[in-house]
Design a protein around this motif. Sequence first.
Motif, mmCIF file in Angstrom:
data_model
loop_
_atom_site.group_PDB
_atom_site.id
_atom_site.type_symbol
_atom_site.label_atom_id
_atom_site.label_comp_id
_atom_site.label_asym_id
_atom_site.label_seq_id
_atom_site.Cartn_x
_atom_site.Cartn_y
_atom_site.Cartn_z
ATOM 1 N N PHE A 20 0.797 -1.224 0.000
ATOM 2 C CA PHE A 20 0.000 0.000 0.000
ATOM 3 C C PHE A 20 0.832 1.277 0.000
ATOM 4 N N SER A 58 -3.726 -7.132 -8.317
ATOM 5 C CA SER A 58 -2.280 -6.958 -8.533
ATOM 6 C C SER A 58 -1.526 -8.132 -7.919
ATOM 7 N N HIS A 64 -0.449 -7.633 -4.314
ATOM 8 C CA HIS A 64 -1.488 -7.875 -3.299
ATOM 9 C C HIS A 64 -1.833 -9.362 -3.222
ATOM 10 N N ARG A 79 -1.708 -1.212 -10.665
ATOM 11 C CA ARG A 79 -0.436 -1.943 -10.585
ATOM 12 C C ARG A 79 -0.637 -3.404 -10.985
ATOM 13 N N SER A 104 -8.489 -7.744 -4.894
ATOM 14 C CA SER A 104 -7.265 -7.263 -5.534
ATOM 15 C C SER A 104 -6.903 -8.075 -6.767
ATOM 16 N N THR A 110 -5.410 2.443 -6.262
ATOM 17 C CA THR A 110 -5.456 2.292 -4.805
ATOM 18 C C THR A 110 -4.322 3.011 -4.083
ATOM 19 N N VAL A 111 -3.120 2.963 -4.648
ATOM 20 C CA VAL A 111 -1.972 3.533 -3.952
ATOM 21 C C VAL A 111 -1.554 4.886 -4.520
ATOM 22 N N ASP A 168 -6.238 -2.185 -6.497
ATOM 23 C CA ASP A 168 -4.857 -1.968 -6.951
ATOM 24 C C ASP A 168 -4.743 -2.217 -8.463
#
Lengths: 524, 524
Positions: A313, B104, B107, B146, B102, B172-173, B143
């Motif tokens: 994150f 990614s 994750h 990514r 998620s 998300t990030v 995410d």
Amino acid sequence: MDPNRVLIFDTTLRDGEQSPGISLNTAEKLEIAHQLARLGVDVIEAGFPIASPGDFEAVRAIAREVEGPVVAGLARANAADIDRAWEAVRDAPRPRIHTFVSTSDIHIEHQMQNTREDVKGLARAAVAQARALCDDVEFSPMDATRSDARFTAEVCQIAIDEGATTINIPDTVGYTMPAEYTGFIERLYEHAPGLKDVVLSVHCHDDLGLAVANSFAGVLAGARQVECAVNGIGERAGNASLEEIVMLLRTRGDAVGGLHTGVRTTELARTSRLVSRLTGYVVQPNKAVVGRNAFAHESGIHQDGVLKERTTFEIMDARTIGLEANQIVLGKHSGRHALRQALEELGYRVEGQALNTAFARFKELADKKKQVTAMDLEALVTDELRQETGYALESFDVEASSARPPHATVAVRRPDGSTATGSFTGDGPVDAVFHAINAATGRDARLREYRVDAVSEGQDALGDVSVVLELEGHGASGQGVSTDIIEASARAYLRALRLAEQKVAAGERKPKPEVPEPLSAPAS
Amino acid sequence: MDPNRVLIFDTTLRDGEQSPGISLNTAEKLEIAHQLARLGVDVIEAGFPIASPGDFEAVRAIAREVEGPVVAGLARANAADIDRAWEAVRDAPRPRIHTFVSTSDIHIEHQMQNTREDVKGLARAAVAQARALCDDVEFSPMDATRSDARFTAEVCQIAIDEGATTINIPDTVGYTMPAEYTGFIERLYEHAPGLKDVVLSVHCHDDLGLAVANSFAGVLAGARQVECAVNGIGERAGNASLEEIVMLLRTRGDAVGGLHTGVRTTELARTSRLVSRLTGYVVQPNKAVVGRNAFAHESGIHQDGVLKERTTFEIMDARTIGLEANQIVLGKHSGRHALRQALEELGYRVEGQALNTAFARFKELADKKKQVTAMDLEALVTDELRQETGYALESFDVEASSARPPHATVAVRRPDGSTATGSFTGDGPVDAVFHAINAATGRDARLREYRVDAVSEGQDALGDVSVVLELEGHGASGQGVSTDIIEASARAYLRALRLAEQKVAAGERKPKPEVPEPLSAPAS
């Protein structure tokens, strides 16, 4: 020069300082400029020398004292401005004159009451004059993004022909969008062939929340200088945030061909705190990069993902922006030597009488707080920078109770050394103190804004109070730091009051020099 | 449906409320939700029902009471979450379940300790279950930016096949850049053919200062829903600011094919103030659209250009966002009827006992302040919303002086009606009051954050105090409003203390339900 290196042009002290309610004195501007040099910016726009004697003095002091960055002074496209700017920056090892004139029809017609031909003449004469004085000349067509691209290109080419070394394309009113800005810059390259031989610069305002994105679009279109300000301060919604554009290039530079800056990112957090404290402009907790919560996972939020693997994150490490640098902790038994060493680690050279004063305040604080942290020291030192104001709080006595209206008595030492006392019964204890100060000083100042922030966490945190007041039509701000909110408020008020008195005495009402064009919201 | 209409999905109460230090009770969430309905957002994400009984209750109350927008509840991709979300939103006229997983690898591997095949299965089962309960289902590949685009497209197509009506692509990030996000979305359209038949949504975080620009890029690439939060609050650096994306589309929508939203922009300023006050999250003065200085030319800065022609330096009119709506002014002779009418104009329905209480506080204030403005009334009413906390400040007595340490005595009425007193000699008057409250209540709470803002300008302004404290590992925040900063501080502290006690009693430590995936930073 490395073709992927993006120059950072900091305008905190010029566009940033034009924000309502901000008025920094020379000592404060110097402190910020020294910190910008430590941060490693390429250019410091130190001010607008013709705007007032105070502005001039601050730019000259920065030009003489601050080592490293180019020091720029702003000037409208007229002889008096340019001479004054040169006088202010000439002692810098690397001086720059930054001159500008509007190219948008809306400005030409309504504001300048002028013609496009006049604008070309002004640009030509201004750059020629500046270039005769200084090798490093930047030219900005103000309100470029609302201007005709071909006309703007023509004016830029004139500036280049006269010797401008940087051409800056301001989005003065924060109106453009990334793709539109890219398209505008492409048209400039097409119609101003000389542009490829100078540094192209971008200067974006954040009215629609796009300042960083537009700046980035400009860089991708060929700009290699970004004008920005710490914490994104500046006219209206401010300029592109320095810390955001720097961390964007650091985090994603590889994905766009290796673009990078020369900024020491570990100085970002401290620079942000210094500017916030001296300007009184709070940074919201959710501000990117430097907001209190920007790295909230680091500071106590249980985050399953981050505990398992930081990058789940987090795309930046809090250490990169200097958030771990707060490990210095002094206590009540720490001596003068430890204090000086701690201050040096923080980048402050404090010696002689200043060290004695700092040590006395440190001891006073250490008596009240178990641990004095780096952030507390920063607050104390920047507080001391503001000490030379003339009024001092000798004593105060405040009673606040639910049973009767709050009452305050203060004793104030005047600039001439005499002491005056005043009392007042007000609506709240702070209100009572402010009125008591008015009574003691015989001034009828009115509070306009008031804010308190805690410097660090905890019950015994230092309170950092910002006050904006108005005296006879002149606004001024002041800050004060103490574990006692009443004392901090009184100090902040006295500083603001003194500054306002000086403004009243100087009859200075910024902006108002007797020159043809308006002074606020220039260049940018 | 108008193809140029962009839906505004507000996540202030979900992603915004996940910010550190924010903990709104049901009454506060309802007040914000009612204001969001007045503002005219299309969807309110009211919370994450399984996160805690309090979250569940608030989402259900909003679903039952708030008219207009779709009401969404968030759920991870598992049966318990989805059932709980449905239970919370089912009474809304237009309920939505928003589920996510998620995509990614970072994750999937590190956080979920899972495989891509598992993710496909989770998405399929979750959407199928949600769709069996509810016609309106949103799915988010967490995410996404990514993640591998082809795999993400595959998961989205599965969700669409199972009946998802909105597909949201979270950054998300806060990592992506406008052109990269556009490219990612284009690849999704290419590899998930069903995407063109559902609503595409964007959800961007502001870690690199690009949330609004990325959201806008997403809209230009085909998205017709933007997830955003008032004042840009949310995890870390927060979400895209609702007010910025709305005013961007309003100001520049014509330049991009006529894109527009259904938001009543004249409610923006008030919505921003309400959220700032209830969350305790300050809005920085240079924040775009809703910052105090975003329209500084309007509020007193002499601006030659603007005086000659507004549009020389302004691209938006302050009236558009409701800044002129503060013209209601009441005085000490105003009666109950005038107050009720003024509150109604502000959008508050206050009757019966609540009106009596509001009137009493208004009279108290009008005795101290010559003019009571709309902003003062807003502050009083939102302050009243927090009244049901159980502790009440009966009386206080504080002495602060430069001659001796500050001393405070307080009397507090406990939830059971009994009164307790406490005294303390502290480092500052506020510190002394907080310790005196600890002594009276027998609690060992520790102050974590403290802030004071003035509600309106002037010497007699209301002070708005925010406090964050910690009790036995549980954090809680409280606010208080008064012309007396000591009184406001004590009220804020008592509220936070009561909330913390309730959390301690519930053993609730957010986030911590017994479910497989982590709870914080979901979806987005």
